[in-house]
Design an enzyme around this catalytic site. Structure first.
Site, mmCIF file in Angstrom:
data_model
loop_
_atom_site.group_PDB
_atom_site.id
_atom_site.type_symbol
_atom_site.label_atom_id
_atom_site.label_comp_id
_atom_site.label_asym_id
_atom_site.label_seq_id
_atom_site.Cartn_x
_atom_site.Cartn_y
_atom_site.Cartn_z
ATOM 1 C CG LEU A 42 12.316 -18.826 -6.957
ATOM 2 C CD1 LEU A 42 11.118 -19.430 -6.244
ATOM 3 C CD2 LEU A 42 12.347 -19.741 -8.331
ATOM 4 C CG ASP A 43 12.908 -14.049 -12.528
ATOM 5 O OD1 ASP A 43 14.042 -13.333 -11.796
ATOM 6 O OD2 ASP A 43 13.121 -14.876 -13.363
#
Length: 287
Positions: A42-43
């Site tokens: 996940l960024d």
């Protein structure tokens, strides 16, 4: 050998500003192990569900079924940014689209679509990460990749904003969907916010909140839970010893892959079918 407490599945609700690696490190501290890994990055600007396996469970990451993935996305129209999300610099501005055009265009982005990954992505070009090239001012040329988008569920749409729930396969960049949707409606767009709500059978509602994790409460689950509905086969004691040495055993259940357990239900191995036998692929317990 019984499963030890450091072999576990941990679901984390990652907050904004925290990297996936930060989350893994927090889990290792809470569990008390040096080994942990996550499925599906996940960024930092995104929030939501991150699946983490610890201890010997890291060897099972490739068997975790994390699809489909479900995201809650907010897309902002009128600007395009170099990162395709709110963290980037504005590269282009355009008139806002009509809400009708937006809604009528969404079906074009369902099914198997060719998607050009964001310039600021971890894709490699000649051995170098695309984001590293982009940060030094180069314009990385990334080839399109086929990705799967199952469904757009528009929840709120107005002149400059679309809030939608997107169900898709792994490897789909929601940032790129926002960028391409903006272009398709004759405007520009970027991803304002992103929350991952689900990966396969795992839901963010079941994940440990970040503050609880930071306080040492990882809420570990049995490692077998990570393997979902993969069939289980209980082995006799002689077969337990054989599997511990990586040897095949007679398959008594159907299916291409099985979780092999002992009489106490302890996870022994993941095995694939070869004719009428189970061939261990990953052995967690040794005879």
């Amino acid at each position: 050998m019984p499963t030890i407490s450091t072999d576990a599945l941990v679901l984390v609700d990652k907050p904004v500003g925290i990297t996936s690696f930060d989350a893994v490190r927090a889990v290792t501290r809470a569990i008390g192990t040096r080994k942990a890994g996550h499925a599906g990055t996940l960024d930092p600007f995104a929030t939501g569900l991150l699946i983490i396996l610890t201890g010997r469970g890291t060897r099972l990451l490739r068997f975790v079924n994390g699809e489909p993935k479900v995201y809650l996305a907010t897309i902002r129209f009128g600007e395009e940014r170099d990162t395709d999300d709110r963290t980037g610099d504005v590269t282009r501005q355009a008139a806002l689209p009509s809400t009708q055009d937006v809604l009528e265009t969404l079906p074009r982005f369902e099914g198997i679509i060719a998607q050009v990954p964001p310039a600021y992505s971890a894709k490699k070009i000649d051995g170098r990460r695309a984001y590293a090239l982009a940060r030094r001012g180069d314009a990385p040329t990334l080839p399109p990749v086929d990705v799967r988008v199952d469904r757009w569920e528009p929840l709120h749409v107005q002149a400059d904003t679309l809030v939608a729930r997107i169900t898709c396969g792994g490897g789909t960049y929601i940032r790129a969907l926002a960028r391409d949707l903006g272009r398709a409606v004759g405007s520009a767009a970027y991803l304002e916010s992103l929350r991952r709500e689900r990966c396969g059978a795992f839901h963010v509602e079941d994940a440990v909140p970040w503050e609880a994790l930071k306080a040492g409460d990882a809420r570990p689950r049995p490692l077998g839970d990570a393997l979902g509905d993969t069939i289980r086969e209980q082995l006799e004691s002689d077969d337990v010893a054989r599997v511990g040495h990586g040897m095949t055993v007679l398959a008594r259940t159907d299916g291409p892959r099985a979780v092999l357990v002992d009489a106490e239900g302890q996870l022994l191995a993941i095995a694939r079918r070869e004719a009428d036998r189970w061939q261990p692929e990953v052995v967690l317990s040794h005879a």
